[in-house]
Design a protein around this motif. Sequence first.
Motif, PDB file in Angstrom:
ATOM      1  N   GLU A  47       0.851  -1.185   0.000  1.00 35.46           N
ATOM      2  CA  GLU A  47       0.000   0.000   0.000  1.00 35.46           C
ATOM      3  C   GLU A  47       0.886   1.234   0.000  1.00 35.46           C
ATOM      4  O   GLU A  47       1.943   1.242   0.636  1.00 35.46           O
ATOM      5  N   ILE A  48       0.455   2.242  -0.727  1.00 38.34           N
ATOM      6  CA  ILE A  48       1.237   3.480  -0.762  1.00 38.34           C
ATOM      7  C   ILE A  48       0.307   4.688  -0.698  1.00 38.34           C
ATOM      8  O   ILE A  48      -0.715   4.737  -1.380  1.00 38.34           O
ATOM      9  N   GLU A  49       0.659   5.630   0.171  1.00 37.19           N
ATOM     10  CA  GLU A  49      -0.066   6.896   0.295  1.00 37.19           C
ATOM     11  C   GLU A  49       0.608   7.906  -0.619  1.00 37.19           C
ATOM     12  O   GLU A  49       1.834   8.008  -0.609  1.00 37.19           O
ATOM     13  N   SER A  50      -0.168   8.645  -1.419  1.00 33.63           N
ATOM     14  CA  SER A  50       0.464   9.618  -2.295  1.00 33.63           C
ATOM     15  C   SER A  50      -0.545  10.682  -2.728  1.00 33.63           C
ATOM     16  O   SER A  50      -1.745  10.459  -2.697  1.00 33.63           O
ATOM     17  N   ASP A  51      -0.025  11.853  -3.131  1.00 30.36           N
ATOM     18  CA  ASP A  51      -0.898  12.934  -3.585  1.00 30.36           C
ATOM     19  C   ASP A  51      -1.508  12.629  -4.950  1.00 30.36           C
ATOM     20  O   ASP A  51      -2.572  13.112  -5.287  1.00 30.36           O
ATOM     21  N   SER A  52      -0.785  11.853  -5.754  1.00 33.66           N
ATOM     22  CA  SER A  52      -1.264  11.602  -7.110  1.00 33.66           C
ATOM     23  C   SER A  52      -0.765  10.249  -7.585  1.00 33.66           C
ATOM     24  O   SER A  52       0.178   9.688  -7.029  1.00 33.66           O
ATOM     25  N   ARG A  53      -1.393   9.760  -8.643  1.00 32.00           N
ATOM     26  CA  ARG A  53      -0.969   8.497  -9.240  1.00 32.00           C
ATOM     27  C   ARG A  53       0.460   8.596  -9.778  1.00 32.00           C
ATOM     28  O   ARG A  53       1.257   7.674  -9.627  1.00 32.00           O
ATOM     29  N   GLU A  54       0.789   9.755 -10.371  1.00 31.83           N
ATOM     30  CA  GLU A  54       2.126   9.932 -10.946  1.00 31.83           C
ATOM     31  C   GLU A  54       3.201   9.835  -9.863  1.00 31.83           C
ATOM     32  O   GLU A  54       4.222   9.194 -10.025  1.00 31.83           O
ATOM     33  N   LYS A  55       2.936  10.522  -8.744  1.00 31.16           N
ATOM     34  CA  LYS A  55       3.881  10.524  -7.619  1.00 31.16           C
ATOM     35  C   LYS A  55       4.032   9.098  -7.067  1.00 31.16           C
ATOM     36  O   LYS A  55       5.152   8.665  -6.742  1.00 31.16           O
ATOM     37  N   ALA A  56       2.923   8.404  -6.965  1.00 24.71           N
ATOM     38  CA  ALA A  56       2.965   7.027  -6.447  1.00 24.71           C
ATOM     39  C   ALA A  56       3.820   6.141  -7.353  1.00 24.71           C
ATOM     40  O   ALA A  56       4.648   5.355  -6.883  1.00 24.71           O
ATOM     41  N   MET A  57       3.647   6.301  -8.683  1.00 25.06           N
ATOM     42  CA  MET A  57       4.409   5.476  -9.620  1.00 25.06           C
ATOM     43  C   MET A  57       5.904   5.757  -9.515  1.00 25.06           C
ATOM     44  O   MET A  57       6.742   4.845  -9.566  1.00 25.06           O
ATOM     45  N   GLU A  58       6.222   7.041  -9.367  1.00 28.27           N
ATOM     46  CA  GLU A  58       7.621   7.443  -9.220  1.00 28.27           C
ATOM     47  C   GLU A  58       8.248   6.780  -7.995  1.00 28.27           C
ATOM     48  O   GLU A  58       9.355   6.240  -8.048  1.00 28.27           O
ATOM     49  N   ARG A  59       7.506   6.801  -6.889  1.00 24.94           N
ATOM     50  CA  ARG A  59       8.019   6.229  -5.645  1.00 24.94           C
ATOM     51  C   ARG A  59       8.152   4.715  -5.734  1.00 24.94           C
ATOM     52  O   ARG A  59       9.067   4.122  -5.185  1.00 24.94           O
ATOM     53  N   ILE A  60       7.222   4.102  -6.443  1.00 25.27           N
ATOM     54  CA  ILE A  60       7.294   2.644  -6.571  1.00 25.27           C
ATOM     55  C   ILE A  60       8.476   2.252  -7.455  1.00 25.27           C
ATOM     56  O   ILE A  60       9.203   1.310  -7.166  1.00 25.27           O
ATOM     57  N   ASN A  61       8.699   3.003  -8.524  1.00 28.43           N
ATOM     58  CA  ASN A  61       9.889   2.745  -9.347  1.00 28.43           C
ATOM     59  C   ASN A  61      11.157   2.873  -8.506  1.00 28.43           C
ATOM     60  O   ASN A  61      12.054   2.035  -8.595  1.00 28.43           O
ATOM     61  N   ASP A  62      11.186   3.915  -7.677  1.00 26.62           N
ATOM     62  CA  ASP A  62      12.308   4.112  -6.763  1.00 26.62           C
ATOM     63  C   ASP A  62      12.506   2.904  -5.854  1.00 26.62           C
ATOM     64  O   ASP A  62      13.620   2.387  -5.720  1.00 26.62           O
ATOM     65  N   ALA A  63      11.428   2.485  -5.227  1.00 29.83           N
ATOM     66  CA  ALA A  63      11.500   1.368  -4.276  1.00 29.83           C
ATOM     67  C   ALA A  63      11.939   0.089  -4.993  1.00 29.83           C
ATOM     68  O   ALA A  63      12.746  -0.685  -4.468  1.00 29.83           O
ATOM     69  N   CYS A  64      11.423  -0.112  -6.200  1.00 22.62           N
ATOM     70  CA  CYS A  64      11.795  -1.315  -6.953  1.00 22.62           C
ATOM     71  C   CYS A  64      13.278  -1.295  -7.278  1.00 22.62           C
ATOM     72  O   CYS A  64      13.980  -2.289  -7.099  1.00 22.62           O
ATOM     73  N   ASN A  65      13.768  -0.158  -7.760  1.00 22.09           N
ATOM     74  CA  ASN A  65      15.165  -0.097  -8.167  1.00 22.09           C
ATOM     75  C   ASN A  65      16.128  -0.125  -6.993  1.00 22.09           C
ATOM     76  O   ASN A  65      17.235  -0.653  -7.095  1.00 22.09           O
TER      77      ASN A  65
END
Lengths: 83, 83
Positions: A47-65
């Motif tokens: 689960e991820i809290e975020s202001d927007s879908r774009e921000k959430a995707m950015e953070r998930i890419n970060d976490a994955c990498n």
Amino acid sequence: MKFIAEIDIMPLKALLDPQGKAVSQSMEKVGFNEISNVRIGKHITLEIESDSREKAMERINDACNKILTNPIIEGYSYTLKEV
Amino acid sequence: MKFIAEIDIMPLKALLDPQGKAVSQSMEKVGFNEISNVRIGKHITLEIESDSREKAMERINDACNKILTNPIIEGYSYTLKEV
């Protein structure tokens, strides 16, 4: 906004996947001759809290990498669903 | 007919998932405070030869129950795509 991400992490196609190969061979031995090319990776939900879908995707890419995958041997893909 | 199955195998919701819990805690420590409830399972892809989609699904259920999962602690779901 809260999202649920479903992440698939798989060994890169170009690499051997010893775990998958072992399971492929077991399949044959126990009578599943019609099953082949087994590849085994990880499935992660979070689960991820975020202001927007774009921000959430950015953070998930970060976490994955940075944490969830080893980019030298694994690739990932994910879907994101607002909840 | 040839199909590709994408199988997700996850620890049952009712059970603790120690690996997921450990990753959740690491997330916080490395600055991903907005990520929580990480759960970790397996993602398996395989190819299956079958006369029909129904037969393929039956065999995949068989393989999941007999080899790929431990039904006491894991649940599974999958999608099947003809290739």
